[in-house]
Design a protein around this motif. Sequence first.
Motif, PDB file in Angstrom:
ATOM      1  N   THR A 296      29.647  25.424  46.308  1.00  0.00           N
ATOM      2  CA  THR A 296      28.265  25.860  46.500  1.00  0.00           C
ATOM      3  C   THR A 296      28.027  27.260  45.931  1.00  0.00           C
ATOM      4  O   THR A 296      26.911  27.757  45.984  1.00  0.00           O
ATOM      5  CB  THR A 296      27.881  25.846  47.998  1.00  0.00           C
ATOM      6  N   GLY A 297      29.082  27.899  45.437  1.00  0.00           N
ATOM      7  CA  GLY A 297      28.941  29.203  44.819  1.00  0.00           C
ATOM      8  C   GLY A 297      28.871  30.354  45.808  1.00  0.00           C
ATOM      9  O   GLY A 297      28.403  31.440  45.470  1.00  0.00           O
ATOM     10  N   ARG A 298      29.322  30.133  47.032  1.00  0.00           N
ATOM     11  CA  ARG A 298      29.237  31.180  48.050  1.00  0.00           C
ATOM     12  C   ARG A 298      30.463  32.087  48.064  1.00  0.00           C
ATOM     13  O   ARG A 298      30.484  33.052  48.826  1.00  0.00           O
ATOM     14  CB  ARG A 298      29.015  30.543  49.422  1.00  0.00           C
ATOM     15  N   LEU A 299      31.459  31.799  47.237  1.00  0.00           N
ATOM     16  CA  LEU A 299      32.622  32.674  47.132  1.00  0.00           C
ATOM     17  C   LEU A 299      32.426  33.612  45.949  1.00  0.00           C
ATOM     18  O   LEU A 299      32.215  33.173  44.825  1.00  0.00           O
ATOM     19  CB  LEU A 299      33.907  31.865  46.926  1.00  0.00           C
ATOM     20  N   ARG A 300      32.470  34.886  46.209  1.00  0.00           N
ATOM     21  CA  ARG A 300      32.259  35.864  45.147  1.00  0.00           C
ATOM     22  C   ARG A 300      33.586  36.318  44.526  1.00  0.00           C
ATOM     23  O   ARG A 300      33.615  36.834  43.425  1.00  0.00           O
ATOM     24  CB  ARG A 300      31.541  37.104  45.705  1.00  0.00           C
ATOM     25  N   GLN A 301      34.675  36.159  45.276  1.00  0.00           N
ATOM     26  CA  GLN A 301      35.981  36.613  44.799  1.00  0.00           C
ATOM     27  C   GLN A 301      37.046  35.660  45.308  1.00  0.00           C
ATOM     28  O   GLN A 301      36.774  34.795  46.118  1.00  0.00           O
ATOM     29  CB  GLN A 301      36.266  38.026  45.323  1.00  0.00           C
ATOM     30  N   LYS A 302      38.273  35.860  44.806  1.00  0.00           N
ATOM     31  CA  LYS A 302      39.378  35.044  45.281  1.00  0.00           C
ATOM     32  C   LYS A 302      39.696  35.400  46.738  1.00  0.00           C
ATOM     33  O   LYS A 302      39.558  36.556  47.137  1.00  0.00           O
ATOM     34  CB  LYS A 302      40.625  35.265  44.427  1.00  0.00           C
ATOM     35  N   ILE A 303      40.132  34.402  47.490  1.00  0.00           N
ATOM     36  CA  ILE A 303      40.492  34.613  48.889  1.00  0.00           C
ATOM     37  C   ILE A 303      41.884  35.241  48.945  1.00  0.00           C
ATOM     38  O   ILE A 303      42.845  34.678  48.420  1.00  0.00           O
ATOM     39  CB  ILE A 303      40.509  33.265  49.662  1.00  0.00           C
TER      40      ILE A 303
END
Length: 111
Positions: free
Chosen positions: A80-87
Amino acid sequence: MDELEEIRRRKLAELQAQRERELEELRRQQELQSEIQAQKKAILRAILEPEARERLARIKLAHPEISESIENQLIALAQTGRLRQKITDEMLVEILKRALPKKRETKIIRK
């Protein structure tokens, strides 16, 4: 007697054909399942830092259902594109703390 033998042969051929169809369906399902697993692995490799991936792999050994749930949530966030960076590992620990149920502490009182 020949008629009975012919019926038996036809029935055997039908059963063999049905068995082959079932085996083919099972093979297709296994291929689809392995393809899905490969896609999940690729997505997780893209969104998790190596340390976080290792932690998730260790959790999968002990608690496969929890790991599966976390993986699905992370993949959904990524899609959904809600991750801005790697976890990172620290972020994964926080996610796990929220996902895991609180353990009750049992106190034994001796009288």
